[in-house]
Design a protein around this motif. Structure first.
Motif, mmCIF file in Angstrom:
data_model
loop_
_atom_site.group_PDB
_atom_site.id
_atom_site.type_symbol
_atom_site.label_atom_id
_atom_site.label_comp_id
_atom_site.label_asym_id
_atom_site.label_seq_id
_atom_site.Cartn_x
_atom_site.Cartn_y
_atom_site.Cartn_z
ATOM 1 N N ASP A 227 0.154 -24.670 -3.833
ATOM 2 C CA ASP A 227 0.500 -24.733 -5.254
ATOM 3 C C ASP A 227 1.423 -25.907 -5.536
ATOM 4 O O ASP A 227 1.166 -26.721 -6.414
ATOM 5 C CB ASP A 227 1.158 -23.420 -5.693
ATOM 6 C CG ASP A 227 0.148 -22.283 -5.757
ATOM 7 O OD1 ASP A 227 -1.059 -22.599 -5.662
ATOM 8 O OD2 ASP A 227 0.550 -21.124 -5.881
ATOM 9 N N THR A 228 2.535 -25.953 -4.804
ATOM 10 C CA THR A 228 3.489 -27.036 -5.007
ATOM 11 C C THR A 228 3.820 -27.654 -3.661
ATOM 12 O O THR A 228 4.769 -27.232 -2.997
ATOM 13 C CB THR A 228 4.797 -26.508 -5.642
ATOM 14 O OG1 THR A 228 5.204 -25.356 -4.900
ATOM 15 C CG2 THR A 228 4.637 -26.177 -7.093
ATOM 16 N N ALA B 155 2.983 -18.271 2.358
ATOM 17 C CA ALA B 155 3.313 -19.642 2.717
ATOM 18 C C ALA B 155 2.157 -20.572 2.391
ATOM 19 O O ALA B 155 2.344 -21.603 1.730
ATOM 20 C CB ALA B 155 3.653 -19.713 4.206
ATOM 21 N N VAL B 156 0.947 -20.185 2.825
ATOM 22 C CA VAL B 156 -0.215 -21.046 2.587
ATOM 23 C C VAL B 156 -0.394 -21.263 1.092
ATOM 24 O O VAL B 156 -0.680 -22.371 0.628
ATOM 25 C CB VAL B 156 -1.474 -20.412 3.216
ATOM 26 C CG1 VAL B 156 -2.715 -21.187 2.814
ATOM 27 C CG2 VAL B 156 -1.343 -20.364 4.724
ATOM 28 N N GLN B 157 -0.155 -20.184 0.317
ATOM 29 C CA GLN B 157 -0.359 -20.302 -1.119
ATOM 30 C C GLN B 157 0.664 -21.221 -1.780
ATOM 31 O O GLN B 157 0.295 -22.132 -2.529
ATOM 32 C CB GLN B 157 -0.310 -18.907 -1.748
ATOM 33 C CG GLN B 157 -1.001 -18.900 -3.099
ATOM 34 C CD GLN B 157 -0.805 -17.580 -3.803
ATOM 35 O OE1 GLN B 157 -0.591 -16.554 -3.156
ATOM 36 N NE2 GLN B 157 -0.876 -17.595 -5.110
ATOM 37 N N ILE B 158 1.967 -21.006 -1.497
ATOM 38 C CA ILE B 158 2.965 -21.830 -2.190
ATOM 39 C C ILE B 158 2.874 -23.286 -1.744
ATOM 40 O O ILE B 158 3.132 -24.187 -2.518
ATOM 41 C CB ILE B 158 4.409 -21.296 -2.016
ATOM 42 C CG1 ILE B 158 4.863 -21.426 -0.575
ATOM 43 C CG2 ILE B 158 4.572 -19.897 -2.537
ATOM 44 C CD1 ILE B 158 6.360 -21.621 -0.467
ATOM 45 N N ILE C 116 12.379 -26.318 -2.835
ATOM 46 C CA ILE C 116 11.518 -25.985 -3.969
ATOM 47 C C ILE C 116 10.665 -24.756 -3.700
ATOM 48 O O ILE C 116 9.975 -24.278 -4.588
ATOM 49 C CB ILE C 116 10.594 -27.158 -4.353
ATOM 50 C CG1 ILE C 116 9.689 -27.523 -3.172
ATOM 51 C CG2 ILE C 116 11.395 -28.349 -4.826
ATOM 52 C CD1 ILE C 116 8.466 -28.288 -3.599
ATOM 53 N N GLY C 117 10.687 -24.232 -2.483
ATOM 54 C CA GLY C 117 9.863 -23.054 -2.242
ATOM 55 C C GLY C 117 10.320 -22.306 -1.009
ATOM 56 O O GLY C 117 10.886 -22.882 -0.083
ATOM 57 N N GLU C 118 10.089 -20.992 -1.041
ATOM 58 C CA GLU C 118 10.399 -20.166 0.120
ATOM 59 C C GLU C 118 9.263 -19.174 0.299
ATOM 60 O O GLU C 118 8.647 -18.741 -0.676
ATOM 61 C CB GLU C 118 11.701 -19.380 -0.086
ATOM 62 C CG GLU C 118 12.957 -20.222 0.031
ATOM 63 C CD GLU C 118 14.210 -19.370 -0.100
ATOM 64 O OE1 GLU C 118 14.136 -18.167 0.208
ATOM 65 O OE2 GLU C 118 15.243 -19.914 -0.519
ATOM 66 N N ASP D 164 -5.401 -29.498 5.236
ATOM 67 C CA ASP D 164 -5.738 -30.478 4.206
ATOM 68 C C ASP D 164 -4.501 -31.155 3.621
ATOM 69 O O ASP D 164 -4.599 -32.166 2.938
ATOM 70 C CB ASP D 164 -6.536 -29.790 3.090
ATOM 71 C CG ASP D 164 -5.844 -28.524 2.593
ATOM 72 O OD1 ASP D 164 -5.265 -27.811 3.439
ATOM 73 O OD2 ASP D 164 -5.885 -28.253 1.383
ATOM 74 N N LEU D 165 -3.305 -30.589 3.879
ATOM 75 C CA LEU D 165 -2.079 -31.153 3.314
ATOM 76 C C LEU D 165 -1.365 -32.096 4.277
ATOM 77 O O LEU D 165 -0.378 -32.727 3.908
ATOM 78 C CB LEU D 165 -1.098 -30.025 2.942
ATOM 79 C CG LEU D 165 -1.570 -28.991 1.916
ATOM 80 C CD1 LEU D 165 -0.557 -27.867 1.821
ATOM 81 C CD2 LEU D 165 -1.759 -29.641 0.562
ATOM 82 N N HIS D 166 -1.881 -32.173 5.511
ATOM 83 C CA HIS D 166 -1.072 -32.817 6.557
ATOM 84 C C HIS D 166 -0.710 -34.275 6.285
ATOM 85 O O HIS D 166 0.294 -34.761 6.788
ATOM 86 C CB HIS D 166 -1.777 -32.691 7.919
ATOM 87 C CG HIS D 166 -1.556 -31.355 8.547
ATOM 88 N ND1 HIS D 166 -1.570 -31.136 9.891
ATOM 89 C CD2 HIS D 166 -1.281 -30.160 7.989
ATOM 90 C CE1 HIS D 166 -1.334 -29.866 10.134
ATOM 91 N NE2 HIS D 166 -1.175 -29.253 8.990
#
Lengths: 218, 457
Positions: free
Chosen positions: A46-47, A40-43, A31-33, A75-77
């Protein structure tokens, strides 16, 4: 595995991204590259995907590469699992990203089946150790019997079982082979490996720090 | 990459006499006597004695010393004599009567230097001093009332200036790493001392008219002005210093980049060319790529321990050799990769040597008869060496090997057992063969020399 695992590929080589994307089975959905740290941090924010394939060396940001992406996505870990990818098995490349929170790492010459296995394992919350990383762990935590932990929760030492598991992985055994060798289930092997990963990430063991510092990893 | 410096490498003829320089170390005052002694090739004690005698005899020694101090440049006479004699001789004289506007002058190294460095400051200073002295002496002889206190004050100021400016001159020359950038303690002392002397001299001059009661206020105000000027100029000076550091860092980076470019050209491009030529040999391509990776990694991280100090390094070497040999043995058609994991390290000894030889032999067998991936594991602790070679082949039983086959029995199991260790082959449940060896290390140290001998054969 009914719903596909959503993954993001973070690597500065477009050719490599395309190659991974083409070789992945249907169970993995890209879903992302991204090709540099900031994108990278941004995408990822975002998703957020389920699993991130993260290159160790990348341009952009503060120059920290994969480890920097990990710290900036701290924060996503609990939602997103990171699997580090490196061109080689070198300690220099890998221990920094493991310490920063990656759930495991594979080399870029891994074959597609192994890669999707590794992604699935990381997605399930398990750790992925290569023989070389197991060797590093043994090196860093020590192999002498006096180094063994009496209780499993000691961060600075491996338990006897964990040491055995690490040793077998370092010998080149797959998790399944480790399980049959030690007469335990694959699930138990996975939990041992996860425990070792946690110790590797959290330990402030003097030897580990010194060992990493000697290789300019910290 | 232009490397045409190496063309004119005829050794310069040994100079019959060392150049006259003031050496940077070992001097008593300014190195004049030491430099003179080196130049004239006589004992420095004789020179010093002569200088002292001359100084006592009417002050001639002082004048001579001061003259040489000012005119003789600092430098290591032995170093310059050995390395720069040839080029110094070949260089055209600085005072060549050319106009700098000539068409080919800019390309000439002498004229490529900034204009101010071509002004013979030293000669001018010496000349001015001599002329001033002569004028003063003549005036004195003619009966003019000279204020000798004033003259002395001026001399103090001049000495202070020489001290401070000599520092600048040296950093321009950049002969010695320690003085470059003016960070060395001695250069700091020179500047401080020079400033102190100048301040003192100026105050002495100014307080000629007024009485000594004005000395203290004058001193205070002079120091205040200096501090104020220093505060104003400090940011500018700091910026200059920072720029210098940055410039040096970027120079270092450029050099590093040039090194990397040279290395890439030499080895990586070679390997890529070889890989293109062996496109029909997958095994050979893998071998080339793995060798290049090893070399590049070694070169980039520069962590290679000294030869003969690390068993890890020896293990990597021996496994790399096995990979290369086996690729050649299999005709370059099959990629040969052996995953090596080493835990712990120790300086090589007969025991580690035996284990490595056995591992090499076993991994050759694993590549030949087993299936990839072939894994080699080596764990070195204080008490034992534990190792294994694992492959994914059809499995292997030692009993199936005929007794006349020497490889496994002698070069692997025999070798390990002579060291007091155990070597066992077994088949893995999931398919594949594993050789495990364990050798106690304490035993290796007290091993009989006879079998140590047989090991080397």
């Amino acid at each position: 595995m009914t719903t596909p695992i959503r993954i993001a590929i973070i690597d500065d080589h477009a050719m490599f991204r395309a190659g991974v994307r083409a070789s992945l089975p249907d169970t993995l959905h890209v879903i992302g590259e991204a090709g540099d740290v900031d994108t990278a941090v941004q995408i990822l924010h975002d998703t957020p995907p389920d699993v991130v394939l993260l290159d160790v060396h990348m341009p952009g940001g503060g120059g920290g590469g994969g480890a920097e992406v990990l710290t900036r996505c701290a924060d996503l870990h609990n939602r997103v699992k990171f699997l580090a990818l490196s061109v080689s098995d070198a300690a220099e490349d890998v221990v920094a990203v493991i310490r920063a929170g990656a759930r495991g790492y594979v080399t870029k010459n891994i074959n597609p089946t192994e890669l999707s296995d590794a992604v699935a394992r990381v997605h399930d919350g398990d750790a992925v150790f290569s023989p070389r990383l197991a060797g590093f762990v043994l090196d860093a935590f020590g192999t002498a019997t006096t180094d063994l932990a009496t209780a499993d929760d000691e961060l600075d030492r491996l338990s006897a079982r964990e040491q055995e598991v690490m040793r077998l992985i370092a010998r080149g055994y797959a998790y399944k082979e480790v399980a049959s060798e030690l007469f335990i289930s694959v699930k138990t092997v996975e939990s041992h490996v996860s425990a070792v990963l946690r110790k590797l990430q959290l330990s402030s063991r003097h030897e580990l720090t010194r060992w990493a510092a000697a290789r300019r990893l910290l | 990459m232009c490397d045409d410096q190496g063309v004119h490498t005829s050794p310069p003829p040994a100079p019959e006499r060392l150049p006259l320089r003031r050496p940077p170390s070992g001097q008593r005052i300014a190195g004049v006597c030491l430099g003179l002694a080196a130049h004239l090739d006589i004992d420095v004690r004789h020179v010093r004695l002569g200088m002292i005698v001359a100084a006592l005899a009417g002050g001639l020694g002082f004048v001579l010393y001061a003259f040489l101090w000012i005119t003789v440049p600092r430098g290591d006479p032995w170093y310059e004599g050995a390395y720069h004699a040839g080029s110094a001789r070949a260089a055209p004289p600085l005072a060549a009567p050319h106009t700098p506007s000539g068409p080919n002058m800019a390309a000439h190294p002498v004229f490529a230097t900034p204009w101010w460095s071509r002004i013979p400051l030293r000669d001018l200073a010496v000349g001015a001093m001599l002329v001033t002295t002569a004028v003063l002496l003549v005036a004195d002889r003619l009966g003019a009332q000279l204020q000798w206190t004033l003259v002395l004050s001026v001399i103090v100021v001049v000495i202070g200036l020489v001290l401070a400016w000599g520092q600048l001159n040296e950093s321009q020359r950049g002969t010695f790493a320690a003085t470059v950038g003016g960070r060395s303690p001695s250069s700091l002392m020179r500047v401080t001392g020079g400033i102190a002397l100048v301040v003192l001299g100026v105050i002495l001059i100014l307080s000629q008219e007024q009485g000594p009661q004005m000395l203290v206020p004058a001193l205070v105000s002079a120091v205040a002005v200096l501090v104020g000027a220093g505060l104003v100029l400090a940011p500018w000076w700091l910026r200059l210093a920072r720029q210098l550091t940055e410039e040096r860092a970027s120079n270092a980076r450029a050099k590093e980049r040039a090194d990397i470019a040279a290395h890439l050209h030499d080895s990586v491009l070679q390997t890529l060319a070889l890989i293109q030529r062996s496109a029909d040999q997958p095994g050979e391509i893998t071998r080339l790529a793995r060798n290049q990776e090893r070399e590049l990694r070694q070169w980039l991280y520069q962590e290679t321990p000294k030869e003969g100090t690390s068993t890890q390094e020896a293990a990597r070497d021996i496994i790399a050799t096995v990979e290369n040999d086996m690729t050649a043995a299999l005709g370059g058609q099959h990629p040969v990769t052996i995953d090596l994991v080493v835990v712990g390290d120790t300086p090589p000894d007969p025991t580690t040597h035996a284990v490595l030889q056995a591992l090499a032999e076993a991994s050759k067998n694993a590549v030949r008869h087993g299936k990839p991936p072939v894994s080699v594991y080596l764990e070195i602790t204080d008490t034992a060496i534990d190792a294994s070679v694992t492959d994914r082949g059809p499995g292997f039983r030692l009993d199936d090997v005929p007794n006349d086959r020497f490889g496994v029995r002698e070069s692997i199991i025999g070798r390990i057992e002579r060291r007091g260790g155990i070597a066992r082959y077994r088949s893995l449940a999931a398919g594949g063969t594993e050789l495990r060896l364990t050798v106690p290390r304490t035993l290796g140290a007290t091993h009989s020399p006879a079998s140590a001998q047989s090991e080397k054969s």
